[in-house]
Design an enzyme around this catalytic site. Structure first.
Site, PDB file in Angstrom:
ATOM      1  N   HIS A 193       1.139  -0.745   0.501  1.00  0.00           N
ATOM      2  CA  HIS A 193      -0.003   0.077   0.442  1.00  0.00           C
ATOM      3  C   HIS A 193       0.609   1.438  -0.332  1.00  0.00           C
ATOM      4  CE1 HIS A 193      -3.049   2.498   1.777  1.00  0.00           C
ATOM      5  NE2 HIS A 193      -4.308   1.600   0.813  1.00  0.00           N
TER       6      HIS A 193
ATOM      7  N   ASP B 285      -7.617  -5.116   0.011  1.00  0.00           N
ATOM      8  CA  ASP B 285      -8.656  -6.431  -0.873  1.00  0.00           C
ATOM      9  C   ASP B 285      -8.638  -7.572  -0.518  1.00  0.00           C
ATOM     10  OD1 ASP B 285     -10.099  -4.485  -2.248  1.00  0.00           O
ATOM     11  OD2 ASP B 285      -7.183  -3.394  -3.434  1.00  0.00           O
TER      12      ASP B 285
END
Ligand code: ACO
Length: 428
Positions: free
Chosen positions: A306, A363
């Site tokens: 991320h 996710d």
């Protein structure tokens, strides 16, 4: 702390103000840099660029902290509903009972699509991607809402927000029904936000779908966890579009397009495809990780890494626990959950991922939950968009309410050809 910082350029010293946020994050305000020095800053991918100040969402990526309007995501996940979280994100505080009831009523009264919008669905081929349909239909919806094009007061803003949040759910379910050739289901005013969506997705005219409360709750949780995430790719897109003065519908439609890509919201699809690939190929998890790490490999461990989190994404922890609980309660055995757990173990103990601080993101486990709810793969990113709608609206509102907001227009450093003459076609 000094309130300014000094930058030396071409033998001259320039002072720039420092800005500090409420959580003590610091920035150098370089908004006068070019006028004073002729220089701009270059930050490919914007990893070091604050594009705005915002009071909606706080993230500390090193500590794995996420708060909406100051409230920790863990508390909202445990006690909140999606509808009150949406209100919180947009209006900055938890709603009172009256405000919540009024917003719920607005969501219910706006759940239907204009009947002529149904014919728009028929213009799409049956295999059209639901993200393309969602984005197109949000824009199309604006044609039926002329009074929402200029928002002058809070009440109109609340009506517009309720319209988008409510109708997006109807559009999403309708695009699924179209894709499988089933009749579109009308919404039910007696159902809650989440139950209504599940009804429109899975009921058929001769058989009402009655979701297990566990599925209802999981959907609400999923939407809460996706409600906002500060200046990510799609939200920055919404703000960029909003900065031109574009209406809320157009700005949110642009957000849907930005979310679609596999490095952003589309990653939830890519994760399940990756897990399916591992399962079907019979490859071991360790071998798959080796492939990802291979020199010159373009493969990434989807659902890992991320831009902001250099630690666990707190949403992935909540979703993993929810996936474990939900699958156990509904007695569902999903082999992909096992592979995901194994991948996480291998990656978290591997120096490649440790050195680069790559942890599971939102996710990684969300796809497992959606599979258990019966949501088809091509709808995963649409579900993300439904959840993110409050965040996009809140960011649109921040720009709209700011009298000092400027058109967002970055600069560039040109690296192309220097001036040369046009050559007529006959001489080329
Ligand atoms: N798998 C393997 N290696 C990775 C991964 C990954 N998932 N993510 C980053 N890396 C590696 C890169 O190859 C790079 O290695 P290098 O230094 O040897 O060249 C290093 O880590 C840094 O990567 P960047 O691409 O610079 O990191 P960035 O912050 O730009 O990317 C991103 C963030 C796009 C999320 C990235 O981690 C990624 O592609 N992850 C997989 C896709 C994904 O899950 N996206 C969803 C993000 S959450 C969201 O948007 C909702």
């Amino acid at each position: 702390m000094s309130q300014t910082c000094r930058i030396e350029l071409d033998g001259k010293s320039h002072e720039f103000p420092l800005v500090e946020g409420t959580e003590r994050e610091r920035a150098i305000d370089i908004s006068t840099l070019r006028d004073r020095t002729g220089y701009i800053t270059l930050d490919d991918g914007y990893g070091n660029t604050g594009s705005c100040t915002s009071s909606i969402t706080y993230i500390d990526g090193d500590k794995g902290i996420l708060r909406y309007r100051g409230i920790p995501i863990e508390q909202l996940a445990e006690h909140g509903t999606f509808v009150e979280t949406a209100w919180l994100v947009i209006w900055g505080r938890l709603p009172t009972a009256d405000e919540l009831q009024r917003f719920r009523t607005r969501l219910t009264t706006n759940e239907m699509l204009h009947e002529s919008l149904r014919s728009h669905f028929e213009g799409f081929p049956p295999n059209a991607h639901p993200m393309a349909i969602l984005s197109a239909m949000i824009n199309a919806m604006s044609c039926y809402e002329p009074e929402m094009m200029e928002i002058e007061d809070e009440r109109t803003l609340e009506r517009a927000a309720a319209r988008i949040i409510s109708k997006v759910r109807t559009i999403a379910a309708a695009s699924y029904k179209m894709s499988i050739g089933q009749p579109l289901m009308y919404p039910r005013p007696d159902f809650s936000y989440c139950k209504n969506f599940l009804h429109m997705m899975f009921s058929v005219p001769y058989n009402d779908y009655d979701p297990d409360p566990e599925i209802n709750r999981a959907l609400s949780l999923f939407l809460i966890l996706h409600a906002d995430h500060e200046q990510n790719c799609s939200t920055s897109t919404v703000r960029m579009v909003a900065s031109s003065g574009a209406n809320m519908f157009a700005s949110c439609a642009a957000g849907v397009c930005a979310l679609w890509g596999p490095l952003h919201g589309g990653a939830n699809v890519a994760v399940v495809e990756m897990l399916e690939f591992i399962r079907q190929s019979g490859m071991s998890v360790a071998d798959y990780v080796k492939r990802v790490k291979a020199k010159d490999s373009k493969l990434r461990l989807m659902g890992f890494g991320h831009r902001v989190y250099r630690n666990f994404d707190p949403r992935s922890k909540i979703l993993k626990a929810a996936a474990d609980k939900m699958l156990a309660k509904l007695n569902i055995q999903d082999p992909l959950l096992e592979i995901a757990g194994e991948l996480e173990d291998v990656a978290l103990n591997d120096p490649y991922f440790i050195e680069r601080k790559l942890y599971p993101n939102v996710d990684f486990y969300s796809g497992i939950i959606m599979r258990a709810m019966g949501i088809p793969l091509n709808m995963f990113t649409v579900m993300f968009a439904m959840g993110r709608m409050p965040g996009w609206i809140a960011n649109w509102k921040e720009i709209h309410d700011n009298p000092k907001a400027r058109l967002q227009r970055p600069r560039q450093i040109y690296t192309g050809e220097n001036i040369h003459d046009y050559v007529p076609l006959s001489q080329r």
